[in-house]
Design a protein around this motif. Structure first.
Motif, short mmCIF file in Angstrom:
data_model
loop_
_atom_site.label_atom_id
_atom_site.label_comp_id
_atom_site.label_asym_id
_atom_site.label_seq_id
_atom_site.Cartn_x
_atom_site.Cartn_y
_atom_site.Cartn_z
N VAL A 384 0.82 -1.23 0.00
CA VAL A 384 0.00 0.00 0.00
C VAL A 384 0.85 1.27 0.00
O VAL A 384 0.67 2.14 -0.86
CB VAL A 384 -0.99 -0.02 1.19
N GLN A 388 1.20 3.98 -3.16
CA GLN A 388 0.87 5.39 -2.93
C GLN A 388 2.04 6.29 -3.30
O GLN A 388 1.86 7.35 -3.92
CB GLN A 388 0.47 5.60 -1.47
N SER A 415 -5.20 -5.00 0.99
CA SER A 415 -4.63 -3.78 0.41
C SER A 415 -5.68 -2.88 -0.24
O SER A 415 -5.48 -1.67 -0.34
CB SER A 415 -3.57 -4.15 -0.63
#
Length: 503
Positions: A384, A388, A415
């Motif tokens: 994750v 990002q 996730s």
């Protein structure tokens, strides 16, 4: 069957504390595992997000693996407790707890409160009881619905109470619940048990009872709440996959050929009913040596024997075999075994105490790291922030693929990121769901190696060192997938690589 005396109240209080200790303590630390639990949790999560409580879906597509009731349980739990591991395991624990009380009540009705209490302990303090009571699968709901249905039928058959006909209608309702949980087996299996029992009792005319016939109206009404809308919405796609693949094919073609052996369910009995299968073994040998084995003459024992044997034989004859399939025989087995252990109180106390302590330790200490080995939770925690970061740097969501390792639905569940299974075009065509075959289970999103874009960041997930696919190195990826790959981290049983977009 009422709880109206001091002894019964003490038994109920004891079972309640036992269930809390063995089935709820430590639940929040038990990770969702692959390949089964994660399918249920991800499906419920997507149904909740979509607002569609009728059509199960996974990876954005409709999914006809199981009926809807267990997904409803998960959705309700997610709404009550959030999308957590505790929430996912809440209803399996709750229904196993309810099953303990049901076993106690039915055993008490048949043979007395002492037998009922011991039977509930045998069920709750067994390996398979503990496993199914914690597992995010349909079997606990099915077990409770089917067991309660058969108990209700027997109470109607024996004309229990002034309003005994209500038991037949309750049995019909519960049969509908069982079919909403796992499909036709929810009616066919208890129906077979009832048929064989009535034939043994020479009471087949009971099937023509007005109350049993009228009960089918209630049964179909319960089933219609979901099956009718599904047929109207999805037609033959639903019928072919749900009935054709997940019922007919499962019964006739083994999904896992390695388990299709004649001794598989014997091993399941010995391991699943442990420690009671072992503790009661000397008595069984003694009976055999003294030829003290005979068919039961009383209706109650006949019913329990038919119940247990019919479950075992039915699934022994099915091509696909799973550890939990024969779990519905655990209630009659527990009640029958309780009559032996009731005469050996000290043995029962020692074994039950030791097993209870072990199961609590297993939930709180042993199970969690073992379950992490079969889950993508740790990999999701690493994936994750990486995804990002790449999105912030490039302004575009990276593509995430799973390559040369078992696909993990739990990685998607934890996730919230869609993970595609990376294969060459020929393999994708071979695995594509088509007709009534086991390929219908390959519903995860695929991406062809030949279609990997050069202008997008790619995160690749593969097996950890020593795991399947774990032999991959950066140079192997550069040779088979082209481009410059960099290994970033190992998280649990997965390694993460990245290939940045070409500038």
């Amino acid at each position: 069957m009422g709880f109206d005396n001091g002894t019964t109240r003490k038994h109920v209080a004891f079972l309640f504390l036992f269930a809390i200790l063995v089935y709820f303590v430590g639940n929040g630390s038990l990770t969702i595992t692959d390949p089964v639990e994660s399918n249920y949790t991800e499906t419920a999560k997507e149904m909740l997000a979509s607002g569609d409580w009728i059509s199960p879906r996974i990876y954005g597509d409709y999914w006809y693996d199981k009926p809807v009731l267990f997904y409803w349980e998960l959705i309700v739990a997610f709404q009550l407790f959030g999308v957590t591991d505790f929430a996912a395991r809440f209803f399996p624990c709750l229904f196993l707890t309810a099953s303990l009380f049901l076993t106690y009540a039915f055993g008490r009705h048949l043979y007395g409160a002492r037998i009922g209490l011991i039977a509930a302990i045998l069920l709750g303090a067994s390996v398979e009881g503990w496993y199914v009571g914690h597992a995010v699968i349909t079997d606990t709901t099915l077990f409770f619905a089917m067991s309660a249905m058969l108990a209700a039928f027997y109470l109607g058959y024996t004309r229990c109470g002034r309003r005994w006909v209500a038991w037949y209608y309750l049995a019909s309702f519960l049969a509908g619940v069982a079919v909403l949980t796992k499909g036709p087996i929810g009616l066919c299996l208890p129906g077979l048990i009832i048929l064989v029992f009535l034939a043994w009792q020479r009471r087949l005319k009971e099937l023509l009872s007005l109350h049993i016939l009228a009960g089918f109206v209630l049964f179909f009404a319960v089933c219609a709440t979901w099956y009718v809308p599904m047929v109207e919405l999805h037609g033959t796609a639903f019928l072919d996959t749900f009935l054709g693949v997940h019922n007919v094919l499962r019964a006739t073609v083994p999904e896992h050929p390695k388990t299709s052996t004649w001794w598989f369910y014997l091993a399941v009995f010995l391991g699943g009913f442990f420690p009671w299968s072992v503790a009661g073994f000397p008595a069984a040998v003694k009976k055999m040596l003294h030829r003290d084995i005979h068919l039961p003459k009383d209706a109650a024992t006949r019913f329990l024997v038919v119940w247990a044997v019919a479950v075992f034989v039915t699934f022994e004859c099915m091509a696909t075999k799973y550890i939990t399939y024969t779990f519905p025989y655990m209630m009659p087995l527990a009640i029958l075994f309780a009559r032996y252990f009731a005469a050996h109180v000290q043995l029962t106390r020692v074994v039950a105490g030791a097993m209870t302590a072990f199961l609590v330790v297993a939930a709180c200490v042993i199970a969690s790291p073992k379950m992490d080995d079969h889950s993508g939770r740790l990999a999701a925690e690493a994936l994750v922030p990486l995804a990002q970061q790449l999105e912030e740097e490039s302004g575009e969501t990276p593509i995430v693929v799973s390559y040369r390792t078992d696909y993990q639905t739990s990685l998607v569940y934890y996730s919230g990121i869609l993970v595609e299974r990376l294969e060459d075009r020929a393999t994708i065509e071979r695995l594509r769901p088509d007709g009534i075959s086991w390929n219908a289970k390959d519903v995860m999103p695929f991406r062809a190696i030949e279609d990997l874009p050069a202008d997008r960041d790619i995160i690749l997930v593969t097996g950890a060192k020593g795991e399947h696919g774990g032999e991959l190195e950066e140079k192997d990826l550069e040779r088979s997938l082209t481009g410059e790959w960099k290994e970033l981290t190992t998280a649990g049983n997965r390694r993460l690589f990245v290939r940045l977009a070409e500038k």
